[in-house]
Design a protein around this motif. Structure first.
Motif, mmCIF file in Angstrom:
data_model
loop_
_atom_site.group_PDB
_atom_site.id
_atom_site.type_symbol
_atom_site.label_atom_id
_atom_site.label_comp_id
_atom_site.label_asym_id
_atom_site.label_seq_id
_atom_site.Cartn_x
_atom_site.Cartn_y
_atom_site.Cartn_z
ATOM 1 N N PHE A 279 0.799 -1.230 0.000
ATOM 2 C CA PHE A 279 0.000 0.000 0.000
ATOM 3 C C PHE A 279 0.833 1.281 0.000
ATOM 4 C CE2 PHE A 279 -2.621 -3.255 2.104
ATOM 5 C CZ PHE A 279 -3.715 -3.251 1.263
ATOM 6 N N GLY A 280 2.063 1.227 0.524
ATOM 7 C CA GLY A 280 2.887 2.417 0.567
ATOM 8 C C GLY A 280 2.707 3.223 1.829
ATOM 9 N N ILE A 281 3.667 4.129 2.092
ATOM 10 C CA ILE A 281 3.686 4.896 3.332
ATOM 11 C C ILE A 281 2.444 5.773 3.486
ATOM 12 C CG2 ILE A 281 4.992 6.816 2.313
ATOM 13 C CD1 ILE A 281 5.304 5.428 5.908
ATOM 14 N N LYS A 282 1.914 6.294 2.383
ATOM 15 C CA LYS A 282 0.757 7.180 2.472
ATOM 16 C C LYS A 282 -0.440 6.477 3.105
ATOM 17 C CE LYS A 282 -2.387 9.957 -0.390
ATOM 18 N NZ LYS A 282 -2.589 10.548 -1.737
ATOM 19 N N TYR A 283 -0.767 5.294 2.601
ATOM 20 C CA TYR A 283 -1.954 4.609 3.096
ATOM 21 C C TYR A 283 -1.698 3.857 4.391
ATOM 22 C CZ TYR A 283 -4.241 6.111 -1.111
ATOM 23 O OH TYR A 283 -4.782 6.905 -2.091
ATOM 24 N N VAL A 284 -0.440 3.509 4.643
ATOM 25 C CA VAL A 284 -0.109 2.903 5.936
ATOM 26 C C VAL A 284 -0.305 3.940 7.047
ATOM 27 C CG1 VAL A 284 1.802 2.042 7.342
ATOM 28 C CG2 VAL A 284 1.423 1.116 5.069
ATOM 29 N N MET A 285 0.120 5.186 6.801
ATOM 30 C CA MET A 285 -0.087 6.244 7.787
ATOM 31 C C MET A 285 -1.566 6.594 7.930
ATOM 32 S SD MET A 285 3.132 8.880 7.507
ATOM 33 C CE MET A 285 2.565 9.781 8.948
ATOM 34 N N SER A 328 6.975 2.413 10.637
ATOM 35 C CA SER A 328 6.960 2.667 9.195
ATOM 36 C C SER A 328 7.595 4.015 8.864
ATOM 37 C CB SER A 328 5.525 2.628 8.657
ATOM 38 O OG SER A 328 4.967 1.351 8.828
ATOM 39 N N GLY A 329 7.367 4.992 9.732
ATOM 40 C CA GLY A 329 7.945 6.310 9.511
ATOM 41 C C GLY A 329 9.465 6.285 9.527
ATOM 42 N N SER A 330 10.043 5.529 10.474
ATOM 43 C CA SER A 330 11.510 5.447 10.545
ATOM 44 C C SER A 330 12.077 4.735 9.323
ATOM 45 C CB SER A 330 11.947 4.728 11.827
ATOM 46 O OG SER A 330 11.737 3.341 11.751
ATOM 47 N N LEU A 331 11.368 3.722 8.821
ATOM 48 C CA LEU A 331 11.800 3.028 7.605
ATOM 49 C C LEU A 331 11.709 3.946 6.388
ATOM 50 C CD1 LEU A 331 10.121 -0.447 8.233
ATOM 51 C CD2 LEU A 331 12.571 0.011 8.148
ATOM 52 N N PHE A 332 10.660 4.748 6.348
ATOM 53 C CA PHE A 332 10.477 5.706 5.256
ATOM 54 C C PHE A 332 11.628 6.707 5.223
ATOM 55 C CE2 PHE A 332 8.539 9.819 3.840
ATOM 56 C CZ PHE A 332 8.328 9.467 2.517
ATOM 57 N N ILE A 333 11.994 7.226 6.400
ATOM 58 C CA ILE A 333 13.102 8.170 6.494
ATOM 59 C C ILE A 333 14.405 7.515 6.066
ATOM 60 C CG2 ILE A 333 14.520 9.496 8.113
ATOM 61 C CD1 ILE A 333 11.874 10.822 7.404
ATOM 62 N N GLU A 334 14.608 6.248 6.464
ATOM 63 C CA GLU A 334 15.839 5.544 6.111
ATOM 64 C C GLU A 334 15.989 5.411 4.601
ATOM 65 O OE1 GLU A 334 19.429 3.394 6.837
ATOM 66 O OE2 GLU A 334 18.198 4.746 8.037
#
Length: 422
Positions: A279-285, A328-334
Motif C-alpha cells: 500500500f505504501g507509506i501514504k496509506y499505511v499512515m 513505518s515512519g523510521s523506515l520511510f526516512i531511512e
C-alpha cells in the motif's frame, strides 16, 4: 551471537527501561507522593522538551564525530544514574528537573538504537525493510515484560520501578560498547556551507514539500501517542472510585490490561513489510490515523465490567495505530536519506514525534481537560475526553490523503514502492 540476536537483546533492554515507569509513573505520583495534577502535566512534558533538541543534536554528533554505538552506551549509563536518584526526591519541582535530565539522556537513544540497528543490518547485506521489524518487535516485548514485572511485584505506586529501570539502563549502557561499529560517515562530507560543516544537512529535508508534510503529520500523530501514555492507566484507576467496578480485574491490575497494547504491537510490527510494499507509506499512515480514532472512541465507550471488551479491543487497535506510524515512519526516512545524514534524519523524525508532538499532546490536552472536562471535585469526564481525542484523530485522517504524496525509492537492492499502486 548472530547480529540479529544481538540487536534483539538491545531492543529488549531499550524499551524495558521505558516500560518500567512510563505507564505507572502517574500511580506513583498521585498515590505515593500525592502531588498535584498540574505538576504531573509538567512531568509528562519532559520527554517532549528533551526530544525537541536532543535526538537531532546527538544525530549530528554521531554523523560527524562519535561512533553511534558509543554515544548510545554513554547516554544509557548517564540515564541510569539519574533514574537511581529519582526515588530520593521529595519535591515535585526537583522531580521535574531530575526527570528532564533523564529524558535528555534517554530520548536520543531511541533514534540512536535505530541508527545502530540499520547500520549493522546493512553491513550484513540484509534488507532493513524486511529484517528490522521482527527485531524491533522485541523492544515491545521488553516494554511488556517491564509492565508485568512492575505490576506483579506491586511496584506501580512505589519507587522500585525506578530502581528496576536504572539497573537495566546500566546493563544496556555496558552492552552497547560491544555492538558493531557505526562510524560517523558524515565527517568526510566535502560540504562548503556552514550548515554542511556543522552536520545540519538533515534540516534541508524540510525543503522537500512532501517530506515537510510527512514531518508535520508525524508531529500531530506524536501528540496522539502521548495522550494514551499520559492518561490510559490513570483512566482505569479512576474506576476504583465506582462501587460497581472497584473489584474488577482491570482495576486491580490496570498496567497488565494496558500491556495488551504492547502485545498487539508485536503482531502488527510483523505486518509492516507487507503493508508498506503493498500500500505504501501514504496509506499505511492513513490506516494508523483511522486506528487512533478507534483507539480513543472505544476507550470512551468502555468500562472495566461489561464494557471491558471495548477497552481490550482499543488496546489491540493501539498496535496498528502505533506501529503503522512510528516504525513505518523510521523506515520511510531511512529510504529517503543519504548515509551521511542517517543519524540526523532519524533524530529529526524523533524530534517531531516525541519532541514537538509530545509537547503539543501534553500541554494541549492538559489545558483542554482542566478547562472543559474536570468537575469541581477534581474528577474527570472521561467520555468527553476520549471522544475529543477521537475527533482530533479523525480530522487528521480526513486531511492527510489529500495533501501527502508517496515517492518511489530504493531500500538496499530491493525497490520499495512507497505510494499506493494505481
Amino acid at each position: 551471537m548472530g547480529i540479529k540476536l544481538r540487536l534483539i537483546f538491545m531492543n529488549f533492554l531499550q524499551y524495558f527501561i521505558w516500560g518500567a515507569w512510563l505507564i505507572t509513573i502517574g500511580v506513583y505520583w498521585f498515590q505515593h507522593k500525592h502531588w498535584s495534577s498540574t505538576d504531573f502535566g509538567a512531568i509528562f512534558s519532559t520527554m517532549g522538551i528533551a526530544s525537541v533538541f536532543m535526538p537531532a543534536l546527538t544525530g549530528i554528533i554521531v554523523d560527524r564525530f562519535v561512533p553511534a554505538q558509543k554515544m548510545y552506551g554513554f547516554m544509557h549509563l548517564l540515564g541510569g544514574c539519574t533514574l537511581l536518584m529519582i526515588p530520593s526526591i521529595d519535591n515535585p519541582v526537583i522531580f521535574f528537573w531530575a526527570l528532564l535530565v533523564n529524558m535528555i539522556f534517554y530520548m536520543p537513544t531511541i533514534s540512536l538504537s535505530i541508527t545502530v540497528a540499520y547500520n549493522a543490518l546493512k553491513k550484513e547485506k540484509l534488507d532493513v525493510v524486511k529484517d528490522y521489524p521482527p527485531i524491533r518487535i522485541w523492544g515491545t516485548i521488553g516494554f511488556i515484560a517491564a509492565l508485568w514485572v512492575v505490576s506483579l511485584t506491586h511496584s506501580e505506586a512505589s519507587a522500585n520501578q525506578f530502581y528496576i529501570a536504572s539497573g537495566t539502563s546500566f546493563l544496556l549502557g555496558i552492552y552497547a560498547f560491544t555492538l558493531p561499529d557505526c562510524p560517523p560517515l558524515g565527517k568526510h562530507t566535502k560540504g562548503k556551507s556552514f550548515v554542511e560543516a556543522l552536520g545540519l544537512n538533515a534540516f534541508k529535508l524540510f525543503k522537500d514539500k512532501n517530506l515537510a508534510i510527512f514531518f508535520l503529520f508525524a508531529m500531530l500523530l506524536g501528540a496522539a501517542l502521548q495522550l494514551t501514555n499520559a492518561y490510559g492507566d490513570t483512566y482505569i484507576h479512576d474506576f476504583a472510585g465506582v462501587t460497581a467496578y472497584k473489584d474488577t480485574i482491570a482495576v486491580k491490575y490496570p498496567a497488565i490490561i494496558m500491556s495488551i497494547s504492547q502485545i498487539s504491537e508485536t503482531l502488527f510490527i510483523l505486518a509492516i513489510p507487507f503493508f508498506l510494499k503493498r500500500f505504501g507509506i501514504k496509506y499505511v499512515m492513513l490506516i494508523s490515523m483511522v486506528a487512533w480514532v478507534l483507539r480513543f472512541g472505544l476507550l470512551g465507550l468502555g468500562n472495566p465490567d461489561d464494557g471491558l471488551w471495548m477497552i481490550i479491543l482499543s488496546c489491540i487497535i493501539y498496535g496498528m495505530a502505533f506501529d503503522f506510524f512510528n516504525i513505518s515512519g523510521s523506515l520511510f526516512i531511512e529510504t529517503q536519506t543519504d548515509p551521511g545524514i542517517r543519524g540526523s534524519a532519524q533524530g529529526l523524525f524523533m524530534m517531531m514525534v516525541n519532541g514537538f508532538g509530545a509537547l503539543l499532546g501534553s500541554y494541549g490536552s492538559g489545558i483542554l481537560i482542566d478547562k472543559f472536562f474536570t468537575h469541581p471535585d477534581g474528577s474527570k469526564e472521561w467520555f468527553g475526553i476520549w471522544m475529543t481525542f477521537a475527533a482530533y484523530a479523525l480530522i487528521l485522517a480526513l486531511v492527510f490523503p489529500f495533501i501527502f504524496k508517496g515517492t518511489k525509492l530504493k531500500a538496499n537492492s530491493e525497490e520499495v514502492l512507497l505510494k499506493a499502486p494505481h
